[in-house]
Write an enzyme that holds these catalytic residues in place. Sequence first.
Site, mmCIF file in Angstrom:
data_model
loop_
_atom_site.group_PDB
_atom_site.id
_atom_site.type_symbol
_atom_site.label_atom_id
_atom_site.label_comp_id
_atom_site.label_asym_id
_atom_site.label_seq_id
_atom_site.Cartn_x
_atom_site.Cartn_y
_atom_site.Cartn_z
ATOM 1 N N GLY A 22 0.785 -1.229 0.000
ATOM 2 C CA GLY A 22 0.000 0.000 0.000
ATOM 3 C C GLY A 22 0.819 1.282 0.000
ATOM 4 O O GLY A 22 1.677 1.500 -0.857
ATOM 5 N N ILE A 23 0.555 2.116 0.996
ATOM 6 C CA ILE A 23 1.188 3.442 1.063
ATOM 7 C C ILE A 23 2.692 3.312 1.283
ATOM 8 O O ILE A 23 3.489 4.007 0.631
ATOM 9 C CB ILE A 23 0.534 4.270 2.195
ATOM 10 C CG1 ILE A 23 -0.933 4.582 1.832
ATOM 11 C CG2 ILE A 23 1.312 5.566 2.439
ATOM 12 C CD1 ILE A 23 -1.750 5.184 2.980
ATOM 13 N N VAL A 66 7.344 -4.295 14.192
ATOM 14 C CA VAL A 66 7.486 -3.088 15.022
ATOM 15 C C VAL A 66 7.033 -3.310 16.465
ATOM 16 O O VAL A 66 7.219 -2.437 17.307
ATOM 17 C CB VAL A 66 6.745 -1.857 14.421
ATOM 18 C CG1 VAL A 66 7.305 -1.493 13.058
ATOM 19 C CG2 VAL A 66 5.238 -2.081 14.368
ATOM 20 N N TYR A 158 -8.709 1.622 16.581
ATOM 21 C CA TYR A 158 -7.934 2.158 15.459
ATOM 22 C C TYR A 158 -7.959 3.684 15.479
ATOM 23 O O TYR A 158 -6.906 4.334 15.364
ATOM 24 C CB TYR A 158 -8.496 1.633 14.127
ATOM 25 C CG TYR A 158 -7.747 2.185 12.926
ATOM 26 C CD1 TYR A 158 -6.511 1.687 12.566
ATOM 27 C CD2 TYR A 158 -8.289 3.230 12.165
ATOM 28 C CE1 TYR A 158 -5.815 2.203 11.478
ATOM 29 C CE2 TYR A 158 -7.609 3.751 11.077
ATOM 30 C CZ TYR A 158 -6.365 3.236 10.732
ATOM 31 O OH TYR A 158 -5.682 3.761 9.662
ATOM 32 N N GLY A 189 -6.960 10.281 3.841
ATOM 33 C CA GLY A 189 -8.394 10.010 3.966
ATOM 34 C C GLY A 189 -8.608 8.535 3.691
ATOM 35 O O GLY A 189 -8.191 7.687 4.487
ATOM 36 N N VAL A 190 -9.202 8.203 2.566
ATOM 37 C CA VAL A 190 -9.358 6.797 2.195
ATOM 38 C C VAL A 190 -8.495 6.530 0.963
ATOM 39 O O VAL A 190 -8.585 7.227 -0.033
ATOM 40 C CB VAL A 190 -10.836 6.430 1.936
ATOM 41 C CG1 VAL A 190 -11.582 6.385 3.262
ATOM 42 C CG2 VAL A 190 -11.521 7.418 0.995
ATOM 43 N N VAL A 191 -7.647 5.535 1.097
ATOM 44 C CA VAL A 191 -6.666 5.242 0.047
ATOM 45 C C VAL A 191 -6.831 3.781 -0.359
ATOM 46 O O VAL A 191 -6.938 2.900 0.499
ATOM 47 C CB VAL A 191 -5.232 5.493 0.566
ATOM 48 C CG1 VAL A 191 -4.227 5.299 -0.568
ATOM 49 C CG2 VAL A 191 -5.108 6.885 1.164
ATOM 50 N N ASP A 192 -6.818 3.566 -1.665
ATOM 51 C CA ASP A 192 -7.063 2.218 -2.178
ATOM 52 C C ASP A 192 -5.836 1.333 -1.975
ATOM 53 O O ASP A 192 -4.906 1.359 -2.773
ATOM 54 C CB ASP A 192 -7.421 2.315 -3.673
ATOM 55 C CG ASP A 192 -8.255 1.134 -4.103
ATOM 56 O OD1 ASP A 192 -8.508 0.245 -3.260
ATOM 57 O OD2 ASP A 192 -8.644 1.086 -5.285
HETATM 58 N N1 LIG Z 1 -5.445 2.994 3.306
HETATM 59 C C1 LIG Z 1 -6.046 3.992 3.917
HETATM 60 O O1 LIG Z 1 -7.158 4.395 3.531
HETATM 61 C C2 LIG Z 1 -5.401 4.683 5.087
HETATM 62 C C3 LIG Z 1 -6.052 5.812 5.595
HETATM 63 C C4 LIG Z 1 -5.491 6.468 6.668
HETATM 64 C C5 LIG Z 1 -4.310 6.035 7.230
HETATM 65 N N2 LIG Z 1 -3.704 4.929 6.720
HETATM 66 C C6 LIG Z 1 -2.473 4.510 7.380
HETATM 67 O O2 LIG Z 1 -1.426 4.409 6.433
HETATM 68 C C7 LIG Z 1 -0.529 3.371 6.817
HETATM 69 C C8 LIG Z 1 -0.376 2.397 5.648
HETATM 70 O O3 LIG Z 1 -1.646 1.836 5.375
HETATM 71 P P1 LIG Z 1 -1.958 0.971 4.076
HETATM 72 O O4 LIG Z 1 -3.335 1.289 3.668
HETATM 73 O O5 LIG Z 1 -0.844 1.077 3.109
HETATM 74 O O6 LIG Z 1 -2.022 -0.495 4.745
HETATM 75 P P2 LIG Z 1 -1.522 -1.900 4.221
HETATM 76 O O7 LIG Z 1 -2.261 -2.901 5.037
HETATM 77 O O8 LIG Z 1 -1.590 -1.994 2.732
HETATM 78 O O9 LIG Z 1 0.015 -1.885 4.659
HETATM 79 C C9 LIG Z 1 0.381 -1.879 6.008
HETATM 80 C C10 LIG Z 1 1.675 -2.657 6.145
HETATM 81 O O10 LIG Z 1 2.045 -2.654 7.528
HETATM 82 C C11 LIG Z 1 2.607 -3.915 7.794
HETATM 83 N N3 LIG Z 1 2.560 -4.246 9.218
HETATM 84 C C12 LIG Z 1 1.473 -4.587 9.975
HETATM 85 N N4 LIG Z 1 1.860 -4.902 11.213
HETATM 86 C C13 LIG Z 1 3.211 -4.755 11.251
HETATM 87 C C14 LIG Z 1 4.194 -4.960 12.257
HETATM 88 N N5 LIG Z 1 3.868 -5.396 13.479
HETATM 89 N N6 LIG Z 1 5.487 -4.695 11.954
HETATM 90 C C15 LIG Z 1 5.833 -4.281 10.721
HETATM 91 N N7 LIG Z 1 4.950 -4.091 9.709
HETATM 92 C C16 LIG Z 1 3.655 -4.335 9.984
HETATM 93 C C17 LIG Z 1 1.765 -4.903 6.988
HETATM 94 O O11 LIG Z 1 2.461 -6.139 6.810
HETATM 95 C C18 LIG Z 1 1.544 -4.143 5.699
HETATM 96 O O12 LIG Z 1 2.526 -4.441 4.728
HETATM 97 C C19 LIG Z 1 -1.127 2.715 8.072
HETATM 98 O O13 LIG Z 1 -0.515 3.243 9.210
HETATM 99 C C20 LIG Z 1 -2.579 3.131 8.005
HETATM 100 O O14 LIG Z 1 -3.177 3.158 9.273
HETATM 101 C C21 LIG Z 1 -4.218 4.246 5.669
#
Ligand SMILES: NC(=O)c1ccc[n+]([C@@H]2O[C@H](COP(=O)([O-])OP(=O)(O)OC[C@H]3O[C@@H](n4cnc5c(N)ncnc54)[C@H](O)[C@@H]3O)[C@@H](O)[C@H]2O)c1
Length: 262
Positions: A22-23, A66, A158, A189-192
């Site tokens: 993801g991000i 982590v 969360y 916000g919301v990310v795919d």
């Molecule tokens: N996608 C969204 O809409 C969105 C919105 C707001 C905030 N966020 C935040 O952005 C960040 C990335 O989100 P994303 O959507 O890319 O999620 P994602 O689930 O695609 O990626 C998250 C990554 O974190 C890793 N992870 C989880 N637990 C872990 C641990 N204990 N140690 C190391 N790595 C670990 C996972 O393996 C995964 O690769 C997150 O902190 C999320 O809360 C995402």
Amino acid sequence: MTSIQTSRLSGKVALVTGGASGIGKAVCERFAAEGAKVVVADLDGERCTGLAKAIGPDVWGVALDVTSQESIDAAVRFSLEAAGQIDILVNAAGIYEVQSILEISRERTARVFEVNIEGVIFMTQAVARHMVERAEGGRIINFSSQAGRRGEGPAVAYCASKAAVISITQSCALELIRYGINVNAIAPGVVDTPMWDVVDAKLGSREGLQPGEVKRRVAAAVPAGRFGRPEEQAAMAAFLAGPDAAYIVAQCYNVDGGNVMG
Ligand SMILES: NC(=O)c1ccc[n+]([C@@H]2O[C@H](COP(=O)([O-])OP(=O)(O)OC[C@H]3O[C@@H](n4cnc5c(N)ncnc54)[C@H](O)[C@@H]3O)[C@@H](O)[C@H]2O)c1
């Protein structure tokens, strides 16, 4: 790989947690395209190594949990041995839990806090110690969420964890700026991403909706009319990591298609 090619981050080394998906993955790709050396750190070390190879030279993969101090120390050691220094830490690792306040358990709440709050604190500690000792400054970029600015149900743990990320960002920023280390956050916000596929499946099954329906409704409610792309978050991270952000301290930027104003 993104087609953007600048040297804004050349000579810099970035460690990105949650870098395999993801991000975080988009951040790794963007930083490498902007000239940084990058360490992709995530739970599955082999996946990180494969991704690192696909991104390009001077990109490494390392297993990181982590929630484990041993794992944090090993990943920081690995980064220093591979790349010599760490200039930028991006805390993107995170988990989402659909939990109603009426059902939430202490165990699941603790798990969300362990990854999303303590994970950010102790990654920051490990990398900041190196940055302070090296005395060349640094950048730390955390991922909060709009869910940390205003609650959304059913996800109380969360949302609370992401509010904490804003607070951690501010406290660490105030302590570390005297060492030339800028700490800031991004509130997407919301990310795919795969995270949202999980949210769609879990919320959808609670509400009896077809797969994809939660995402469709959520996208329609965003002023921009769509989900964000991971690359759009990575663009903000690259700005915050770069020279133009030297005077930006303790901020949390909305990158959210207009979901939250101000
Ligand atoms: N996608 C969204 O809409 C969105 C919105 C707001 C905030 N966020 C935040 O952005 C960040 C990335 O989100 P994303 O959507 O890319 O999620 P994602 O689930 O695609 O990626 C998250 C990554 O974190 C890793 N992870 C989880 N637990 C872990 C641990 N204990 N140690 C190391 N790595 C670990 C996972 O393996 C995964 O690769 C997150 O902190 C999320 O809360 C995402």
